[in-house]
Design a protein around this motif. Structure first.
Motif, PDB file in Angstrom:
ATOM      1  N   PHE A 189       5.131   4.184   8.009  1.00 43.81           N
ATOM      2  CA  PHE A 189       4.868   4.495   9.408  1.00 43.81           C
ATOM      3  C   PHE A 189       6.156   4.886  10.108  1.00 43.81           C
ATOM      4  CE2 PHE A 189       0.841   2.946   8.563  1.00 43.81           C
ATOM      5  CZ  PHE A 189       0.023   3.235   9.640  1.00 43.81           C
ATOM      6  N   GLU A 190       6.001   5.584  11.219  1.00 47.50           N
ATOM      7  CA  GLU A 190       7.187   5.959  11.998  1.00 47.50           C
ATOM      8  C   GLU A 190       7.979   4.705  12.336  1.00 47.50           C
ATOM      9  OE1 GLU A 190       5.827   8.159  15.441  1.00 47.50           O
ATOM     10  OE2 GLU A 190       4.198   8.912  14.173  1.00 47.50           O
ATOM     11  N   ALA A 191       7.277   3.711  12.861  1.00 48.63           N
ATOM     12  CA  ALA A 191       7.933   2.456  13.182  1.00 48.63           C
ATOM     13  C   ALA A 191       7.595   1.482  12.060  1.00 48.63           C
ATOM     14  CB  ALA A 191       7.423   1.924  14.506  1.00 48.63           C
ATOM     15  N   GLU A 202      -6.248  -0.749  12.289  1.00 50.86           N
ATOM     16  CA  GLU A 202      -7.369   0.165  12.516  1.00 50.86           C
ATOM     17  C   GLU A 202      -7.557   1.067  11.309  1.00 50.86           C
ATOM     18  OE1 GLU A 202      -9.635   0.124  14.755  1.00 50.86           O
ATOM     19  OE2 GLU A 202      -8.607  -1.608  15.598  1.00 50.86           O
ATOM     20  N   TYR A 252      -7.046 -11.846  12.012  1.00 47.54           N
ATOM     21  CA  TYR A 252      -7.189 -12.541  10.730  1.00 47.54           C
ATOM     22  C   TYR A 252      -5.973 -12.355   9.829  1.00 47.54           C
ATOM     23  CZ  TYR A 252     -11.982 -13.275  12.064  1.00 47.54           C
ATOM     24  OH  TYR A 252     -13.100 -13.690  12.726  1.00 47.54           O
ATOM     25  N   GLU A 305       0.820  -1.209   0.000  1.00 44.36           N
ATOM     26  CA  GLU A 305       0.000   0.000   0.000  1.00 44.36           C
ATOM     27  C   GLU A 305       0.850   1.253   0.000  1.00 44.36           C
ATOM     28  OE1 GLU A 305      -3.665  -0.280   0.713  1.00 44.36           O
ATOM     29  OE2 GLU A 305      -3.034  -2.165  -0.145  1.00 44.36           O
ATOM     30  N   GLN A 354      -1.462  -2.871  15.302  1.00 43.33           N
ATOM     31  CA  GLN A 354      -2.817  -2.504  15.704  1.00 43.33           C
ATOM     32  C   GLN A 354      -3.253  -1.212  15.006  1.00 43.33           C
ATOM     33  OE1 GLN A 354      -5.908  -3.388  16.878  1.00 43.33           O
ATOM     34  NE2 GLN A 354      -5.004  -4.069  18.790  1.00 43.33           N
ATOM     35  N   SER A 355      -2.360  -0.229  14.991  1.00 40.29           N
ATOM     36  CA  SER A 355      -2.702   1.067  14.392  1.00 40.29           C
ATOM     37  C   SER A 355      -2.963   0.928  12.902  1.00 40.29           C
ATOM     38  CB  SER A 355      -1.575   2.079  14.600  1.00 40.29           C
ATOM     39  OG  SER A 355      -1.355   2.275  15.966  1.00 40.29           O
ATOM     40  N   ILE A 377      -8.958  -3.571   9.315  1.00 42.38           N
ATOM     41  CA  ILE A 377      -8.659  -5.004   9.282  1.00 42.38           C
ATOM     42  C   ILE A 377      -8.468  -5.484  10.717  1.00 42.38           C
ATOM     43  CG2 ILE A 377      -6.758  -6.592   8.712  1.00 42.38           C
ATOM     44  CD1 ILE A 377      -6.510  -5.104   6.068  1.00 42.38           C
ATOM     45  N   ASP A 378      -8.931  -6.706  10.999  1.00 42.17           N
ATOM     46  CA  ASP A 378      -8.787  -7.261  12.339  1.00 42.17           C
ATOM     47  C   ASP A 378      -7.478  -8.059  12.404  1.00 42.17           C
ATOM     48  OD1 ASP A 378      -8.955  -8.677  14.697  1.00 42.17           O
ATOM     49  OD2 ASP A 378     -11.110  -9.042  14.513  1.00 42.17           O
ATOM     50  N   PRO A 379      -6.568  -7.684  13.300  1.00 45.56           N
ATOM     51  CA  PRO A 379      -5.258  -8.373  13.340  1.00 45.56           C
ATOM     52  C   PRO A 379      -5.378  -9.878  13.604  1.00 45.56           C
ATOM     53  CG  PRO A 379      -5.505  -6.867  15.212  1.00 45.56           C
ATOM     54  CD  PRO A 379      -6.648  -6.598  14.285  1.00 45.56           C
ATOM     55  N   ARG A 415     -11.139  -1.292   4.133  1.00 39.73           N
ATOM     56  CA  ARG A 415     -12.492  -0.738   4.000  1.00 39.73           C
ATOM     57  C   ARG A 415     -12.491   0.451   3.050  1.00 39.73           C
ATOM     58  NH1 ARG A 415     -12.426   0.882   9.613  1.00 39.73           N
ATOM     59  NH2 ARG A 415     -10.922   2.552   9.781  1.00 39.73           N
ATOM     60  N   PRO A 420       1.702  -2.511  18.858  1.00 36.32           N
ATOM     61  CA  PRO A 420       0.931  -1.275  18.655  1.00 36.32           C
ATOM     62  C   PRO A 420       0.945  -0.780  17.208  1.00 36.32           C
ATOM     63  CG  PRO A 420       2.277  -1.092  20.635  1.00 36.32           C
ATOM     64  CD  PRO A 420       2.647  -2.391  19.982  1.00 36.32           C
ATOM     65  N   ALA A 421       2.095  -0.894  16.525  1.00 38.38           N
ATOM     66  CA  ALA A 421       2.157  -0.414  15.136  1.00 38.38           C
ATOM     67  C   ALA A 421       1.236  -1.242  14.242  1.00 38.38           C
ATOM     68  CB  ALA A 421       3.590  -0.473  14.611  1.00 38.38           C
TER      69      ALA A 421
END
Lengths: 365, 336
Positions: free
Chosen positions: B189-191, B258, B266, B185, B254-255, B262-264, B334, B251-252
């Motif tokens: 990201f920062e991390a 979100e 899966y 995509e 998860q973010s 997408i659900d992590p 989404r 956390p990265a």
């Protein structure tokens, strides 16, 4: 990056739930406009934790679901034209039209490609100059600016082979249509966070002004959603009907002026056909001015389908589900004939559809 | 040799021989492969049952943070063997290569496979290459098969979960899939999110040392943790209940999940395992996992119950219960 946990803190969620339980005295029916709210609430189990006096109804806020069968048929017809590549978000692939879906059209030889962003379509157009690349524009005020940006970029690069088939829709007119119909008795509206980030919380003023209902803009994390519901319950109990914004970190009253300017430059407001709501005036976006040359609609001239031919899948009651009139689990097809694996209607296909939420998270199983 | 793959590299002639000799045999060097026979002849594998598996690898991009298709192909097959409790011994590797792929990329992939195999103590002893026309492949597809030996007394099966057993996961979920998606995509990201691709057999060994009666092991690859738990619940005819709050997610990851809707649970993993062990041994197994570099963030995430056969339930962080279903279709960001 701790962003997410902060808005899922169980202790704070319990406190909000307590507040809702304490304040909710009379039965209320609230509608969450947005499918992302529906899914987030199911995913975190929020519906189970609310007092039984609060009923949450899902609204038409799923762009895939509200795309009409006729529009989908035309998208399939576009994809099937020789020399045309249709670029679409994956969610649209399996939505049934009158005669099959984009997926079955692809299997039959249509050039349908799944993209993740409007810019992917630009890339295809650059790489394959002999193809006419039609970007299927499905989405609300959140998605439309990215389409506008793609067209501006295409114009800048002089890309001659990109077209947009705009099925974009505007959310406030759909909300107004539901409220005007009076089909469902509603006590308040949970307004969408992402859309409101673009159009601003002030875009919902009509809910309070014209329909005397409280309307609260909320984000999609559990605490955001609970805060929105708590605010609506409090407004109901206090007998006030105002537009409140509980998603201050994402939404301003005036929204995002840059995105709005982008929309105004490329699109003009037009009538649109909604599954479930029919033709709603001033609820869609059509290309305007010099951007009309990107419109994919003329490609269909001579191939055009009669709108009367379009029909919904047999027995499908997605239209009623989208208006909040029918609970998905009350649909005779739900979970029997219609499942996420073998969907009959769009509300079971889309990751934002309320049938999919009810089925996937097992409320009815 | 030319710099890119030509169709002639797949002809079976001199170019094919050069490719095999200079890229693959040179990287995977071992006495069995060096004979370049039609079949690898394996030394006596000793006692115990044999485990045998195969898998194909298609990934875009070929190189991603934390790994590449070669490392993925070696680890994936090692992990499939390890999930039966086997000690991986020998691998095969077959390559379907797209015309035009830079030979340098292929070398890099072969070196990465060799390095991984050496690290894991397995030998790549036989293989094949084919070349397809430009536009008919994503650069390179790899199929690996593997043979391993299951030590006596080990009986691991997806059908072995029993009511009361504890459910463990060896670390954070969703890293691999989101690493790939963030590359595809172009989301920066920062991390940076790195793939977790890693061979799990030594972790399994450490677990079996403290608990030879591990009931089930499975690596939650495509379909993620949720799909694997559903497979285990179905095959064992039990219900599994997991606690959302106990499932480790970076956390990265998860973010990004979100952001894309997408659900992590899966999302694919390539260096994680799910274990179902007798409740009494859970603490010991967890300690053994945490002592291993690939299990530092291991956690007990749930329990097996008699309940409804094949059902997986999730207790959400807010304390509600819901079904955790199999994945349907593919993961798509989404629209709204």
């Amino acid at each position: 990056m701790r962003y997410v946990d902060e808005f899922r803190d169980p202790a704070r969620a319990r406190a909000l739930l307590q507040r809702i339980h304490d304040r909710a005295r009379r039965p209320v029916q609230l509608m969450e406009f947005c499918g992302t709210h529906t899914h987030a609430m199911f995913r975190h189990g929020i519906r189970q934790l609310l007092p039984p006096s609060i009923t949450m109804l899902s609204g038409p806020g799923c762009p895939v679901c509200v795309t009409s069968a006729a529009d989908l048929d035309r998208a399939i017809a576009l994809a099937s034209l020789p020399g045309v590549t249709l670029a679409t978000f994956g969610d649209m692939l399996r939505v049934p039209g009158s005669r099959g879906s984009l997926q079955t059209a692809r299997a039959a030889g249509a050039d349908v490609r799944v993209i993740y962003s409007s810019l992917d379509a630009l890339e295809i157009a650059r790489r394959e100059p002999a193809q006419t690349v039609v970007l299927l524009g499905v989405g609300f005020e959140t998605t439309a600016p990215t389409m506008a940006a793609a067209l501006l970029q295409a114009e800048k690069e002089g890309l001659e082979n990109l077209r947009l088939y705009s099925l974009h829709k505007l959310t406030p007119p759909a909300m107004a249509a539901i409220l005007r119909s009076g089909e469902v008795a509603l006590d308040g509206i949970l307004a969408p966070g992402h859309v409101s980030a673009i159009i601003g919380s002030s875009a919902w003023e009509f809910v309070a002004r014209d329909f005397a209902l409280p309307c609260t803009v909320a984000g999609f994390e559990p605490l955001d959603t609970l805060q929105g519901i708590a605010d609506l319950v409090e407004q109901c109990e206090a007998g006030i009907a105002q537009v409140h914004n509980t998603y201050g970190r994402g939404v301003r009253a005036a929204g995002n002026p840059a995105a709005q300017a982008l929309l105004a430059k490329v699109f003009e407001v037009s009538e649109a056909e909604w599954r479930g709501l029919g033709r709603v005036p001033a609820s869609g976006l059509a290309l305007c001015g010099r951007f009309r040359r990107f419109d994919a609609t003329p490609l269909l001239e001579g191939h055009s389908l009669e709108p009367a031919e379009a029909r919904e899948p047999a027995g499908c009651r997605c239209g009623e589900v989208l208006r909040g009139v029918l609970d998905p689990t009350r649909c005779p097809l739900f979970g029997r004939v219609c499942t996420p694996d073998q969907p009959v209607g769009p509300c079971m296909v889309s990751s934002e559809g309320s049938c999919a939420a009810h089925y996937r998270y097992g409320e009815a199983r | 040799m030319s710099d890119t793959i030509l169709l002639a590299h797949g002809s079976g002639g001199q170019l094919s021989h050069d490719l095999v000799a200079e890229v693959f045999a040179a990287s995977f060097t071992n006495p069995i492969l060096a004979r370049l026979e039609d079949s690898a002849m394996l030394a006596d594998l000793g006692g115990g049952r044999l485990a045998f598996t195969t898998d194909s690898y298609v990934v875009r991009p070929l190189f991603f943070p934390g790994g590449d298709i070669g490392r993925l192909a070696v680890c994936g097959t090692i992990n499939d063997l390890a999930m039966s409790g086997a000690q991986p011994r020998y691998l095969s590797a077959a390559f379907v290569i797209e015309e035009g792929l830079p030979i340098a990329d292929l070398r890099r992939i072969a070196r990465s496979m060799a390095e991984m195999a050496r690290e894991a103590g397995v030998a790549i002893v036989t293989g094949d290459t084919k070349v397809v026309e430009r536009g008919h492949g994503d650069g390179c597809f790899i199929t690996t098969a593997g043979i391993g030996v299951i030590p006596a007394g080990v009986d691991i099966s997806a059908a072995n979960a029993r009511p009361g057993d504890a459910v463990l996961v060896s670390g954070t979920v969703g890293d691999h899939g989101m690493a790939i998606m963030s590359q595809r995509e172009g989301l920066r990201f920062e991390a940076e999110i790195a793939s977790d691709v890693a061979p799990l057999h030594t972790l399994v060994q450490a677990m079996l040392e403290v608990c030879p009666e591990v009931h089930c092991l499975r690596d939650p690859t495509r379909g993620g943790l949720a799909t694997t738990l559903n497979e285990l619940a179905t095959q064992s005819g039990v219900e599994i209940i997991v606690e959302e709050a106990r499932i480790p997610v970076r956390p990265a990851v998860q973010s990004l999940c979100e952001l894309l809707g997408i659900d992590p649970l899966y999302v694919a993993n390539e260096g994680k395992l799910v274990a179902i062990v007798p409740e009494a041994a859970a603490g010991q197994v967890l300690a053994a996992m945490k002592a291993h570099p690939l299990g530092r963030e291991a956690a007990i995430i749930g329990q097996v119950r008699s309940g409804r056969a094949g059902r997986v339930s999730l207790r959400t962080t807010l304390g509600a219960h819901r079904i955790l279903d199999m994945m349907v279709g593919e993961l798509l960001p989404r629209i709204c």
